[in-house]
Design an enzyme around this catalytic site. Structure first.
Site, PDB file in Angstrom:
ATOM      1  N   GLY A  65      -9.643   6.431   8.952  1.00  0.00           N
ATOM      2  CA  GLY A  65      -9.200   5.037   9.090  1.00  0.00           C
ATOM      3  C   GLY A  65      -7.797   5.165   8.629  1.00  0.00           C
ATOM      4  N   HIS A  66      -7.487   5.538   7.281  1.00  0.00           N
ATOM      5  CA  HIS A  66      -6.076   5.512   7.013  1.00  0.00           C
ATOM      6  C   HIS A  66      -5.896   7.058   6.538  1.00  0.00           C
ATOM      7  CE1 HIS A  66      -2.440   4.903   4.743  1.00  0.00           C
ATOM      8  NE2 HIS A  66      -2.616   3.453   4.581  1.00  0.00           N
ATOM      9  N   HIS A 121      -0.118   1.141  12.505  1.00  0.00           N
ATOM     10  CA  HIS A 121       0.136   0.660  11.189  1.00  0.00           C
ATOM     11  C   HIS A 121       1.237   1.960  10.798  1.00  0.00           C
ATOM     12  CE1 HIS A 121      -0.600   1.050   6.840  1.00  0.00           C
ATOM     13  NE2 HIS A 121      -0.830  -0.335   6.715  1.00  0.00           N
ATOM     14  N   GLU A 165       0.799  -4.605   9.982  1.00  0.00           N
ATOM     15  CA  GLU A 165       2.045  -3.832   9.192  1.00  0.00           C
ATOM     16  C   GLU A 165       2.269  -2.578  10.064  1.00  0.00           C
ATOM     17  OE1 GLU A 165       0.337  -4.531   4.860  1.00  0.00           O
ATOM     18  OE2 GLU A 165      -1.054  -3.073   6.077  1.00  0.00           O
ATOM     19  N   GLU A 190       7.326  -2.239   5.320  1.00  0.00           N
ATOM     20  CA  GLU A 190       6.810  -1.676   4.404  1.00  0.00           C
ATOM     21  C   GLU A 190       7.455  -0.888   3.266  1.00  0.00           C
ATOM     22  OE1 GLU A 190       2.474  -1.378   4.578  1.00  0.00           O
ATOM     23  OE2 GLU A 190       2.346  -0.722   2.419  1.00  0.00           O
ATOM     24  N   CYS A 195       6.094   1.262   1.460  1.00  0.00           N
ATOM     25  CA  CYS A 195       5.312   2.564   1.571  1.00  0.00           C
ATOM     26  C   CYS A 195       5.583   3.018   2.856  1.00  0.00           C
ATOM     27  CB  CYS A 195       3.821   2.317   1.750  1.00  0.00           C
ATOM     28  SG  CYS A 195       2.868   1.684   0.134  1.00  0.00           S
ATOM     29  N   CYS A 217      -0.128  -1.434  -3.167  1.00  0.00           N
ATOM     30  CA  CYS A 217       0.334   0.101  -2.502  1.00  0.00           C
ATOM     31  C   CYS A 217       1.780   0.469  -2.906  1.00  0.00           C
ATOM     32  CB  CYS A 217      -0.064   0.024  -1.173  1.00  0.00           C
ATOM     33  SG  CYS A 217       0.525  -1.169  -0.221  1.00  0.00           S
ATOM     34  N   CYS A 218       2.735  -0.620  -2.587  1.00  0.00           N
ATOM     35  CA  CYS A 218       3.911  -0.226  -2.674  1.00  0.00           C
ATOM     36  C   CYS A 218       4.604   0.110  -4.064  1.00  0.00           C
ATOM     37  CB  CYS A 218       4.757  -1.369  -2.128  1.00  0.00           C
ATOM     38  SG  CYS A 218       4.508  -1.616  -0.374  1.00  0.00           S
TER      39      CYS A 218
HETATM   40  O1  FUB Z   1      -4.658   0.267   3.302  1.00  0.00           O
HETATM   41  C1  FUB Z   1      -4.127   0.797   2.014  1.00  0.00           C
HETATM   42  C2  FUB Z   1      -2.385   0.323   2.164  1.00  0.00           C
HETATM   43  O2  FUB Z   1      -2.795  -1.107   1.899  1.00  0.00           O
HETATM   44  C3  FUB Z   1      -1.670   0.500   3.309  1.00  0.00           C
HETATM   45  O3  FUB Z   1      -1.036   1.802   3.285  1.00  0.00           O
HETATM   46  C4  FUB Z   1      -0.768  -0.565   2.989  1.00  0.00           C
HETATM   47  O4  FUB Z   1       0.124  -0.670   4.451  1.00  0.00           O
HETATM   48  C5  FUB Z   1      -1.612  -1.649   2.739  1.00  0.00           C
HETATM   49  O5  FUB Z   1      -1.994  -2.208   3.712  1.00  0.00           O
HETATM   50 ZN    ZN Z   2       2.685  -0.529   0.550  1.00  0.00          ZN
END
Ligand code: FUB
Ligand code: ZN
Length: 682
Positions: free
Chosen positions: A211-212, A276, A328, A344, A346, A419-420
C-alpha cells in the site's frame, strides 16, 4: 550470518568471505562514493548538518519518547497494553531517526548517542515476534489490532496497514546503522523480518502491491549488503504486483481507480507520475534499483518516461512535487497551484532518492540538476533554521486575504502524522553520499560542497578536495592529490542553470539574457575540455596538487513557466545559482502579494551575514500595488523589493510570502469569498 557482507567490505571495514569476492552481479553502472568516504568542510551545509545532529535528532528522539512511540515498542515487547499513538506507521519515526543518527555518528562520533541507539535497538528487537514479524500496532494486543491493521497479518496491506512500509523503513535504518557503525544488532532484526516477508510473499504465496512503497527499496538495500537473492526477487515481485487488483478504471477518483497507490496499471505500463507523491517516488526509486540490478529494460523504459513526465509537467520551480492536498498527490499535467501547493517535505526527500538513482543509471547531469534544485530549495525549506520546526506542506505563496485558502503559514515542532521531520532527520546527514560518484576511471563531482574524499582509481588512492563558497559564489576549486600519477577523467557537473537551462524540460525557462559563460582552468591555465551528458570531462594524468578552477556565472535570472501552468501565467520567479528566491512580508513593508517584477527589472545581490544565518539577498526597485480600503482606491508606487532564498522563509514570524511575481498589473479582482482552509496530513 550466512550471507556475505558486501558494503562494509567495499569500504575496508570488514573482511569479505571468499564467496563475495567471486560473486559478480550487475548493478548501477555508476556508484555513489559512500558517505563514509566523504568528509565535509562546507560553510553552507556543515552548520545544517551540525544542527541536525545537535537539535533535530535529539528533538526527534525526545518527541518519539514523549508521544509514546517508544512506549509502543515497550508494550509490544511485553505483549500487553494499548497502542498509544495514532497511526500504525508511527514505528517508522523511530526507524528514521535511528537512520539519521547513524549517518550522523559518522560525521560526529558520539559514544552517548551510540549507547542510546543500542538501548533503543534493544527495545525494537524485543518487540519483534519470534518469527520476525515487527509491527507494534498488532503485537501489543493481537486480538485488538489498530483499526487500519485488519484482523490478521497483512490482510489490509494494500489499503492502509503499512505493515510493509514499516518493514521498509526498518531495513533502510538497519543498513545505515550497519554501514555507519559496523554493528549488526539492528541489521539482524531487519534480516529476520525480511526473511519472514520473503517467506510470506512471492510466487505461489501471498501477493499484494504494498500500500505504501518503500519495502522494495529496503529489500534492495538488504540484498546489496547480504547478496541474498530472495531479497531482490521479492522486491521485484512487489513491483510486479502493481496493476493486478480490480479497480474501476473509469473512475476519476484516485482511490477508486487505484492511481492513488500507483496500482492502476502494471508497473512497466506506467508512464506518468501519479497518486500519492511519497509512495510514488519511493516506487520509482525502487524501479530504478531493480532495473539496475536485473537489467529489466521494460522497467527502465517505464521509469524513464515517468521521470520525463514529472520533470516536464509536475515539478514546482522549487523542486517540490505532489501539488494536490487531497490524497497528498501529483495533480494533472501542469496543475501546479501556488497558494495550495502541497509539496510534502517527504516528497522532496523521495525526489532526492529517485534522482540520484536515475543519475546512477544514466550518468546524465540533468538528474543531479533536479536533485540540486530540490536540495537547495524545496527540501531545506521543510526545516526551520532552529532545526526543530518543520513544514509538512510547502506552499509557494502565502496571501493574507480572507479570500485565499491557506496551507501552512508557519512551521510546527511535530505533527500527529510526523513523517516529514524524521524523514529530514535521516536525509540531511546522508548528504556526503551525494557529492561524488564513480564508474571506474570516471570520477563525477556532482555537488559543489567543500570537503575531501578519498577514492581508489585504478587501485591507486586519490584524494579530491573541494573549496568553494557555494551556493553564494560561483568559484569552485578542486585539488587533486594522488601519491603516484593517476590517469582518470574528472567529470565536473556543469549545472543546467549555469548553461541557461532552468530545468531539463520546457516546464520553466530563463528570460533571455546575455549567454552565461562557464570557464575552467587547470593549474591556473584556461583549459579545453570536452562535454559529456552535461559534464565537463577533464582527462589527464593527474599529479600531486593539480588544481581545477571552475567559474560558474551567478547572475540573477528571471524564470518563466510554461504557459500551460495557469497559476504562473504572466509571472516570474527569481533564481541565482541553484537558489530560488521569494519575497517575504518582513522585508517588504508587511506584504509580498502586491509586488510586480517587470521584465526590465535588474537585481543586485549582496551577502548579508547577519540575516537568516547568512544569505545572499536580492534587491530591486519595483512597482508595488497599494490598496486603500477606506477610500476604495488602488494605486501603484515604487518600492524596494527584497528577496531572500525560498528555503529561509517563515523564520521570522507569520505573514505573506511569494515565489512568483506578476510582471504587470492586468486586472483588479473584486472578490469576497470565504476562506477554505486546506488540511495538512492524514
Ligand atoms: O503514510 C505514511 C506517510 O504519512 C506518508 O508517506 C505521508 O505522505 C503521510 O501520509
Ligand atoms: Zn511527510
Amino acid at each position: 550470518m550466512k550471507y556475505f557482507l558486501v558494503s562494509l567490505a567495499a569500504v575496508g571495514l570488514l573482511a569479505v568471505p571468499a564467496r563475495a569476492q567471486t560473486a559478480k552481479r550487475s548493478d548501477y553502472p555508476i556508484q555513489a562514493v559512500s558517505f563514509t568516504r566523504v568528509k565535509l568542510a562546507d560553510n553552507f551545509w556543515l552548520p545544517r548538518l551540525k544542527t541536525n545532529t545537535d537539535v533535530t535528532i535529539p528533538a526527534s528522539f525526545q518527541r518519539c519518547e514523549a508521544t509514546n512511540r517508544v512506549k509502543n515498542f515497550e508494550m509490544a515487547a511485553a505483549r500487553q497494553g494499548k497502542f498509544a499513538t495514532i497511526f500504525p506507521f508511527d514505528d517508522t519515526d523511530i526507524y528514521k531517526t535511528i537512520e539519521g543518527a547513524s549517518y550522523s555518528l559518522k560525521l560526529y562520533p558520539d559514544p552517548q548517542l551510540n549507547q542510546y541507539l543500542d538501548e533503543l535497538i534493544r527495545k525494537v528487537a524485543a518487540a519483534q515476534e519470534p518469527d520476525g514479524y515487527l509491527y507494534t500496532a498488532r503485537t501489543i494486543d493481537p486480538a485488538h489490532p489498530h483499526d487500519w491493521a485488519g484482523p490478521e497479518r497483512w490482510v489490509k496491506e494494500r489499503e492502509l496497514s503499512h505493515e510493509l512500509y514499516n518493514a521498509g523503513h526498518l531495513y533502510e535504518a538497519a543498513v545505515a546503522h550497519y554501514e555507519a557503525t559496523g554493528q549488526k544488532n539492528l541489521l539482524n532484526v531487519a534480516l529476520k523480518n525480511a526473511d519472514l516477508v520473503c517467506s510470506v510473499f512471492g510466487p505461489g504465496k501471498r501477493a499484494v502491491a504494498p500500500g505504501h512503497e518503500i519495502v522494495e527499496m529496503g529489500l534492495v538495500k538488504l540484498y546489496r549488503v547480504t547478496g541474498k537473492p530472495e531479497y531482490l526477487s521479492t522486491a521485484k515481485f512487489f513491483l510486479d504486483q502493481r496493476g493486478q487488483f480490480k479497480y474501476d478504471p473509469k473512475s476519476n477518483d484516485p482511490w477508486r481507480n487505484g492511481s492513488y497507490w500507483q496500482d492502476h496499471k502494471p508497473v512497466v505500463a506506467q508512464k506518468e507520475a501519479v497518486g500519492h507523491a511519497v509512495r510514488a517516488e519511493y516506487l520509482y526509486s525502487a524501479m530504478a534499483d531493480v532495473a539496475a540490478l536485473t537489467g529489466d529494460r521494460q522497467l527502465l523504459a517505464a521509469v524513464d518516461s515517468i521521470w520525463q513526465n514529472m520533470v516536464s509537467k509536475k515539478l514546482y520551480v522549487t523542486g517540490g512535487t505532489g501539488a494536490v492536498p487531497g490524497g497528498e498527490r501529483f495533480g494533472q499535467n501542469y496543475e501546479l497551484p501556488n497558494t495550495t501547493a502541497y509539496n510534502e517535505t517527504c516528497a522532496a526527500v523521495a525526489n532526492v532518492y529517485w534522482n540520484q538513482r536515475m543519475f546512477q543509471l544514466h550518468g546524465e547531469a540533468k538528474y543531479i540538476d533536479v536533485l540540486e534544485k530540490v536540495l537547495y530549495n524545496g527540501l531545506i525549506a521543510g526545516v526551520g533554521l532552529d532545526g526543530k520546526s518543520f513544514f509538512y506542506s510547502n506552499a509557494l505563496q502565502i496571501k493574507n486575504s480572507a479570500s485565499f485558502p491557506q496551507t501552512e503559514p508557519q512551521r510546527a515542532g511535530w505533527f500527529d502524522c510526523s513523517c516529514c521531520p524524521t524523514n529530514l532527520a535521516r536525509l540531511m546527514p546522508s548528504l556526503p553520499g551525494y557529492v561524488y560518484a564513480q564508474n571506474g576511471r570516471d570520477v563525477y563531482a556532482n555537488l559543489f560542497i567543500s570537503g575531501t574524499t578519498d577514492l581508489l582509481v585504478n587501485s591507486k588512492p586519490v584524494r579530491i578536495t573541494q573549496l568553494n563558497n557555494y551556493p553564494w559564489q560561483g568559484e569552485l576549486k578542486f585539488t587533486v592529490n594522488s601519491a603516484a600519477t593517476a590517469d582518470f577523467n574528472l567529470l565536473v557537473r556543469l549545472p543546467g542553470w549555469a548553461r541557461g537551462e532552468a530545468v531539463p524540460s520546457d516546464l520553466y525557462h530563463f528570460a533571455p539574457a546575455a549567454e552565461p559563460k562557464i570557464s575552467i582552468r587547470v593549474n591556473g591555465k584556461p583549459t579545453e575540455y570536452t562535454t559529456r551528458n552535461g559534464y565537463a570531462v577533464l582527462s589527464r594524468k593527474w599529479r600531486k596538487n593539480d588544481v581545477v578552477e571552475v567559474l560558474l556565472p551567478m547572475d540573477v535570472r528571471q524564470v518563466l513557466a510554461n504557459p500551460n501552468v495557469a497559476d504562473d501565467l504572466g509571472k516570474v520567479a527569481l533564481q541565482r545559482g541553484p537558489v530560488v528566491y521569494c519575497a517575504e512580508w518582513k522585508d517588504n513593508q508587511g506584504k509580498a502579494s502586491n509586488l510586480l517584477v517587470p521584465a526590465a527589472t535588474t537585481f543586485t545581490a549582496s551577502f548579508r551575514p547577519e540575516l537568516l544565518n547568512g544569505i545572499m539577498q536580492l534587491q530591486a526597485t519595483v512597482p508595488a500595488v497599494q490598496l486603500d480600503a477606506a477610500n476604495s482606491s488602488v494605486s501603484t508606487t515604487r518600492q524596494m523589493l527584497t528577496a531572500i532564498p525560498y528555503y529561509a522563509w517563515a523564520n521570522r514570524g507569520k505573514g505573506e510570502m511569494t515565489v512568483w511575481f506578476p510582471q504587470q498589473l492586468t486586472d483588479v479582482d473584486l472578490i469576497s469569498r470565504q476562506p477554505q482552509p486546506v488540511t495538512v496530513g492524514k
